[in-house]
Write an enzyme that holds these catalytic residues in place. Structure first.
Site, PDB file in Angstrom:
ATOM      1  N   GLY A  48       0.807  -1.168  -0.141  1.00 19.91           N
ATOM      2  CA  GLY A  48       0.146  -0.101  -0.072  1.00 19.91           C
ATOM      3  C   GLY A  48       0.948   1.165  -0.067  1.00 19.91           C
ATOM      4  N   CYS A  49       2.024   1.312   0.620  1.00 18.35           N
ATOM      5  CA  CYS A  49       2.854   2.286   0.774  1.00 18.35           C
ATOM      6  C   CYS A  49       3.448   2.594  -0.762  1.00 18.35           C
ATOM      7  CB  CYS A  49       3.817   2.239   1.838  1.00 18.35           C
ATOM      8  SG  CYS A  49       3.065   1.916   3.584  1.00 18.35           S
ATOM      9  N   SER A  50       3.841   1.659  -1.294  1.00 18.37           N
ATOM     10  CA  SER A  50       4.633   1.568  -2.615  1.00 18.37           C
ATOM     11  C   SER A  50       3.777   1.825  -3.550  1.00 18.37           C
ATOM     12  CB  SER A  50       5.469   0.415  -2.846  1.00 18.37           C
ATOM     13  OG  SER A  50       6.480   0.454  -1.775  1.00 18.37           O
TER      14      SER A  50
END
EC number: 1.11.1.27
Length: 159
Positions: A48-50
């Site tokens: 989700g962060c990337s």
């Protein structure tokens, strides 16, 4: 009790990757006299962060900076080496990649996430804030999984 709008950012040290390796950055220096968008992620290189969170800020960095923001900073409970590599992999040249390696700043904000169930240990909750001269003016903490209230587009509306 976690930090909230109107509170001052606590004094502390974070790290960035400098020319000679990890370099300390004081929160007082980072936030004093400036308008800063700070967003935090549970972990560099995580899906989700990337795929969503950091890319939203990368794509919108010019618009955010043009709205009077001095610094856009991404924070994670990772070391400076990981944050530097992740920033380079994501073309985040206009974003300060902040390492909170021991989670001390995250703990001071009371925004830690217990990721032991996923084998990740102590991490940061996913959030975004606008800080003006060291005072939080906007704080959006994600209530669960996903990227919504802490997304670049949501923060842009608050600017």
């Amino acid at each position: 009790m976690s930090i909230s709008v109107g509170d001052k950012i606590p004094s502390g040290k974070l790290q960035v990757m400098g020319e000679n390796g990890p370099t300390p950055v004081s929160t007082d220096e980072l936030f004093s006299g400036k308008k800063v968008v700070l967003f935090a992620v549970p972990g560099a290189f995580t899906p989700g962060c990337s795929m969503t969170h950091l890319p939203g800020y990368v794509v919108n960095a010019d618009k955010i900076l043009a709205s009077g923001v001095d610094t856009i900073a991404c924070l994670s409970v990772n070391d400076a080496f990981v944050m530097d590599a992740w920033g380079k992999a994501q073309n985040a040249e206009h974003i300060m990649m902040l390492a909170d390696g021991n989670g001390d700043f995250t703990k001071a904000l009371d925004l830690e996430l217990d990721g032991r169930g996923f084998g990740m240990g102590l991490r940061s909750q996913r959030y975004a804030m606008i800080v003006e001269n060291g005072t939080i003016t906007t704080l959006n903490v994600e209530p669960g999984a996903g990227v919504d209230v802490s997304a670049a587009e949501t923060i842009m509306e608050a600017l």
